[in-house]
Design a protein around this motif. Structure first.
Motif, PDB file in Angstrom:
ATOM      1  N   ARG A  27       0.826  -1.202   0.000  1.00  0.00           N
ATOM      2  CA  ARG A  27       0.000   0.000   0.000  1.00  0.00           C
ATOM      3  C   ARG A  27       0.865   1.258   0.000  1.00  0.00           C
ATOM      4  O   ARG A  27       0.516   2.273  -0.584  1.00  0.00           O
ATOM      5  CB  ARG A  27      -0.912  -0.004   1.227  1.00  0.00           C
ATOM      6  CG  ARG A  27      -1.906   1.141   1.231  1.00  0.00           C
ATOM      7  CD  ARG A  27      -2.642   1.224   2.527  1.00  0.00           C
ATOM      8  NE  ARG A  27      -1.647   1.437   3.574  1.00  0.00           N
ATOM      9  CZ  ARG A  27      -1.834   1.150   4.846  1.00  0.00           C
ATOM     10  NH1 ARG A  27      -2.956   0.622   5.232  1.00  0.00           N
ATOM     11  NH2 ARG A  27      -0.905   1.376   5.738  1.00  0.00           N
ATOM     12  N   ASP A  28       2.039   1.180   0.640  1.00  0.00           N
ATOM     13  CA  ASP A  28       2.928   2.332   0.754  1.00  0.00           C
ATOM     14  C   ASP A  28       3.726   2.570  -0.523  1.00  0.00           C
ATOM     15  O   ASP A  28       4.409   3.580  -0.640  1.00  0.00           O
ATOM     16  CB  ASP A  28       3.872   2.115   1.935  1.00  0.00           C
ATOM     17  CG  ASP A  28       4.493   3.386   2.429  1.00  0.00           C
ATOM     18  OD1 ASP A  28       3.793   4.408   2.471  1.00  0.00           O
ATOM     19  OD2 ASP A  28       5.692   3.354   2.776  1.00  0.00           O
ATOM     20  N   GLY A  29       3.682   1.644  -1.477  1.00  0.00           N
ATOM     21  CA  GLY A  29       4.360   1.823  -2.754  1.00  0.00           C
ATOM     22  C   GLY A  29       5.807   1.372  -2.776  1.00  0.00           C
ATOM     23  O   GLY A  29       6.594   1.838  -3.594  1.00  0.00           O
ATOM     24  N   GLU A  32       6.761  -0.342  -6.269  1.00  0.00           N
ATOM     25  CA  GLU A  32       6.300   0.327  -7.484  1.00  0.00           C
ATOM     26  C   GLU A  32       7.342   0.262  -8.606  1.00  0.00           C
ATOM     27  O   GLU A  32       7.031  -0.023  -9.735  1.00  0.00           O
ATOM     28  CB  GLU A  32       5.970   1.798  -7.184  1.00  0.00           C
ATOM     29  CG  GLU A  32       4.736   1.981  -6.342  1.00  0.00           C
ATOM     30  CD  GLU A  32       3.473   1.620  -7.080  1.00  0.00           C
ATOM     31  OE1 GLU A  32       3.376   1.898  -8.289  1.00  0.00           O
ATOM     32  OE2 GLU A  32       2.580   1.037  -6.440  1.00  0.00           O
TER      33      GLU A  32
END
Length: 54
Positions: A27-29, A32
């Protein structure tokens, strides 16, 4: 037998904690840009190191 009664809940708790931290990182990336770090190691930083040495 009493050892298992202690160790099984601890192991399950650690597993749930690890899973929660994984979902938090998703969720915090954190995942990515997986290729960015791999490409950053190949970038030549000689110009930046020469400027900082002056």
């Amino acid at each position: 037998m009493s050892g298992l009664a202690i160790l099984i809940p601890i192991a399950l708790g650690m597993g749930v904690f690890g899973l929660a931290m994984f979902f938090w990182a998703m969720r915090d990336g954190q995942f990515e840009d997986l290729d960015g770090a791999a490409h950053r190691i190949l970038i030549d930083d000689e110009d930046e190191s020469e400027e900082s040495a002056k």
